[in-house]
Write a protein that holds these residues in place. Structure first.
Motif, short mmCIF file in Angstrom:
data_model
loop_
_atom_site.label_atom_id
_atom_site.label_comp_id
_atom_site.label_asym_id
_atom_site.label_seq_id
_atom_site.Cartn_x
_atom_site.Cartn_y
_atom_site.Cartn_z
N ARG A 293 26.62 2.30 44.18
CA ARG A 293 25.21 2.40 44.90
C ARG A 293 24.88 1.81 45.99
O ARG A 293 25.33 0.47 46.24
N SER A 295 22.53 0.66 47.37
CA SER A 295 21.75 -0.67 47.52
C SER A 295 22.42 -2.04 47.16
O SER A 295 21.92 -2.97 47.18
N THR A 296 23.79 -1.66 46.79
CA THR A 296 24.46 -2.96 46.49
C THR A 296 24.77 -3.74 47.83
O THR A 296 25.50 -3.26 48.63
N TYR A 301 31.69 -8.26 43.01
CA TYR A 301 31.37 -7.44 41.98
C TYR A 301 32.52 -7.08 40.95
O TYR A 301 33.79 -6.88 41.37
N THR A 310 30.21 8.62 34.69
CA THR A 310 28.74 8.25 35.31
C THR A 310 29.02 6.76 35.35
O THR A 310 29.70 5.96 34.73
N PRO A 312 28.09 2.95 35.50
CA PRO A 312 27.01 2.22 34.59
C PRO A 312 26.19 1.52 35.51
O PRO A 312 26.15 1.59 36.65
N GLU A 313 24.91 1.35 34.81
CA GLU A 313 23.88 0.74 35.57
C GLU A 313 24.43 -0.64 35.82
O GLU A 313 24.98 -1.35 35.64
N GLY A 314 23.64 -1.20 36.90
CA GLY A 314 23.71 -2.63 37.47
C GLY A 314 24.83 -2.42 38.71
O GLY A 314 24.91 -1.26 39.36
N ARG A 315 25.10 -3.66 39.12
CA ARG A 315 26.06 -3.59 40.63
C ARG A 315 27.51 -3.75 39.78
O ARG A 315 27.93 -4.92 39.46
N GLY A 329 25.52 8.69 39.72
CA GLY A 329 25.13 7.60 39.76
C GLY A 329 25.35 6.77 41.15
O GLY A 329 24.74 5.92 41.74
N ASP A 331 26.28 6.95 45.21
CA ASP A 331 25.98 7.70 46.20
C ASP A 331 26.74 7.19 47.70
O ASP A 331 26.14 7.63 48.57
#
Length: 660
Positions: A293, A295-296, A301, A310, A312-315, A329, A331
């Motif tokens: 993402r 936004s990371t 990480y 997909t 996963p949620e989170g960084r 998920g 981008d």
């Protein structure tokens, strides 16, 4: 009447450099399209007489263009040369159309008197030159399209009777004076009669060879020697007119649908190719790196290395290769070069893998990501009908890229090849040790050239100077091949039987029997009616027997016919021509000459080196030759040679060499 097929040529130095400057060409296309015409070409050339002439000549030679309209270059400007370019090609002038255009324009402005329109037919095409201004173009087309005048003219040129127009005129009490409408054959016979009595001397004008409807011109082999012809009855035609005749008479072979494989190289597409889906179909990575993402922020990480759909949620980062789809998920993708390994672990297979990765940079949304359809959108044209599938691989790759498993291409011609002459021996024939044997040079050299171009060859062997033997071989060729190439037997000797065999026994047509060219004056081109073959007529080329003459005329005359059979059109049928700096002086002959050379690429351009003596029997002059310098004919009061350092044109026969 079938849709009128139109080619439009804008003549403008400015528009040839900037297509947006062409206003008249698109206007002509729009007006004619509204009247049901099909625009096959919309081209631009500079104000160059030869470029104009060659473009229009090629279009008319295709046999698929009904109307050619040029715009621009018809005035008194220093560079205005369209009338001169077109006038030299016109076979049947149309002064009435010229008068109509001028009369209509003069009603609008007296400056129309400064325009120099030309109109007439070239082959089966009507050619009309219009001025360059949009206003004048609209006015001229309005005059030409009134009462269906233009379509009526084209119908007559196609061989129609014009009955509908005559009936309409009759119903209004009008009569056309001085026409032979309803009997179009009258004009046709007058034209052929005029051509048949064209001077047999040197080249002049543009008397394009026509199919003959009179008695055979070839000598009768059965007559007494004292009654045989001593001088060829065939008119001496120019190289340009010979090439026009070839492309008028030869058409493409029927299309076939074949598998897309590397064997397609050398074929020509018989259909447009459109993408049937977006490529890529999803968001994909443009680099090797890690999907994430956007936004990371930079930092350390965990990395996922196993396939997933997909993110996963989170960084978290997902290792990805170039071209792979992004998981839902994600981008953005950060490049490998903008990361470093922070920690590792041993996976289930015992290999060391990345565990954590440190991001060294921030990425934006969409960075290093290809959007769906960013390469090719669904429905987009990726390859055009008529395109050659080259051995460079780009076209095959494109077909594979859009998932095309089968494709329609024009069939490649099968070529029958034979040599003639009692004196010839096959190179591999069992002969005693003799030094007086004349080995057949032409078949091996031509077969090598043909197979190098990707054509299948049927070897008909050596045919003795016997009429029955000639007919047997030719009939075998007509049954098994799409084109026949012979060498020898084209001159005036008692054993020269090809022309009589074609004309008197195979119901063939000799389109030309002599060409003003050196080497290769006796070059002959004919067609013979065939049944049960892909085309109605099979072309036959009877080339001179001298080895150098045979190879030179093969490249100049036969290769365009082969490329036309393969599906190419217009200028694409000819081998490429380039300017070269000759390194040796080359004497001129009264006939145009093709001088064999080696073309080499050097730091300061392309240079051509003569292969030495150019005698037509000296086949060694072709060893290493990859070009033919086109020398102009010797003219009274003109130069006697092309000097070293001059820049004539050369026909390229093969790969240009690099001088080391």
């Amino acid at each position: 009447m079938a849709s009128v097929r139109v080619a439009i040529l804008t003549v403008s130095d400015t528009a040839s450099k900037d297509v947006t400057a062409d206003k008249s060409g698109p206007v002509i296309k729009a007006i004619l399209s509204q009247h049901g015409c099909e625009c096959k070409y919309l081209n631009i050339v500079p104000d160059d007489e030869e470029r104009i002439r060659e473009t229009v000549r090629a279009w008319c030679a295709e046999g698929t263009i009904d109307l050619v309209i040029t715009t621009g270059g018809t005035g008194f400007g220093v560079r205005d040369s369209t009338p001169e370019a077109i006038s030299s090609l016109i076979e049947r002038p149309a002064p009435g159309l010229v008068h109509l255009i001028l009369a209509y324009s003069l009603k609008q402005t007296p400056f129309a008197a400064l325009s120099r329109p030309v109109a007439g037919t070239i082959g089966q095409s009507l050619v009309i030159t219009l001025p360059g201004s949009v206003k004048a173009v609209k006015e001229n087309l309005e005059a030409l399209l009134t009462d269906g005048l233009l379509t009526h003219a084209i119908d007559l040129i196609r061989g129609g009777s014009g009955k509908e127009v005559h009936a309409r005129l009759g119903s209004t009490g009008l009569e056309e004076v001085g026409t032979s409408h309803g009997h179009p054959e009258h004009d046709h016979h007058r034209h052929i009669h005029k051509h048949s009595h064209h001077s047999h001397g040197q080249d002049h004008g543009h008397a394009i060879p026509k199919s003959r409807t009179t008695e055979p011109l070839s000598q009768d082999p059965s007559v007494n020697v004292t009654s045989r012809q001593r001088v060829s009855p065939y008119p001496l035609v120019t190289v340009k007119d010979a090439l026009i005749s070839i492309l008028q008479e030869v058409g493409p072979l029927p299309p076939v649908e074949v598998l897309v494989t590397p064997k397609l190289r050398g074929c020509v597409l018989a259909e447009d190719i459109h993408a049937t889906f977006d490529i890529p179909t999803t968001f994909t990575s443009n680099v090797d790196g890690y999907a994430l993402r956007a936004s990371t922020p930079p930092g350390v990480y965990p990395v996922i290395t196993t396939p997933l759909a997909t993110l996963p949620e989170g960084r978290v980062l997902y290792r990805i290769n170039t071209g792979a789809p992004l998981p839902l998920g994600a981008d953005a993708v950060i490049m490998v070069e903008d990361t470093r390994v922070h920690s590792t672990h041993i996976d289930s297979s015992g290999r060391m893998e990345e565990k954590d990765i440190e991001m060294l940079a921030q990425v934006d949304v969409g960075e290093n990501v290809r959007k769906p359809g960013s390469d090719v959108k669904q429905g987009e044209l990726v390859l055009e009908k008529g395109m050659l599938i080259s051995s460079a691989g780009g076209e095959i790759g494109t077909l594979a890229f859009v998932g095309k498993t089968t494709v329609k291409v024009y069939s490649k011609p099968v070529v029958a090849l034979l040599s003639t002459g009692n004196e010839l021996r096959d190179l591999h024939a069992i002969e005693p040790n003799r030094n007086d044997i004349i080995w057949d040079t032409n078949r091996p050299s031509l077969q090598a050239a043909l197979e190098g171009m990707g054509y299948e060859v049927v070897d008909l062997g050596i045919v003795p100077d016997d009429l029955d033997a000639h007919l047997t071989a030719l009939r075998k060729g007509l049954e098994s091949a799409d084109i026949i190439i012979t060498t020898g037997g084209t001159s005036m000797g008692t054993g020269d039987l090809l022309k009589p065999a074609i004309e008197r026994h195979l119901n063939g047509t000799i389109h030309f029997g002599r060409v003003s060219v050196k080497p290769g004056k006796p070059t002959t081109f004919a067609t013979v009616p065939t049944t049960g073959r892909p085309t109605e007529r099979t072309p036959i080329f009877a080339l001179p027997g001298n080895p150098a003459s045979a190879l030179v005329t093969f490249h100049v005359f036969v290769v365009p016919a082969l490329r036309r059979l393969t599906g190419l059109t217009g200028e694409k049928c000819h081998l490429p021509r380039v300017r070269v700096q000759v390194q040796d002086s080359m004497p001129l002959d009264p006939r145009p000459e093709y001088h064999r050379v080696v073309v080499m690429s050097e730091p300061d351009g392309l240079k051509a080196y003569s292969t030495g003596g150019q005698r037509s029997s000296r086949v060694s002059s072709l060893a290493g030759a990859n070009g033919l310098v086109a020398l102009p004919p010797l003219k009274e009061g003109g130069p006697s040679k092309v000097h070293a350092g001059d820049y004539p044109e050369a026909v390229l026969l093969g790969e240009v060499q690099l001088k080391l």
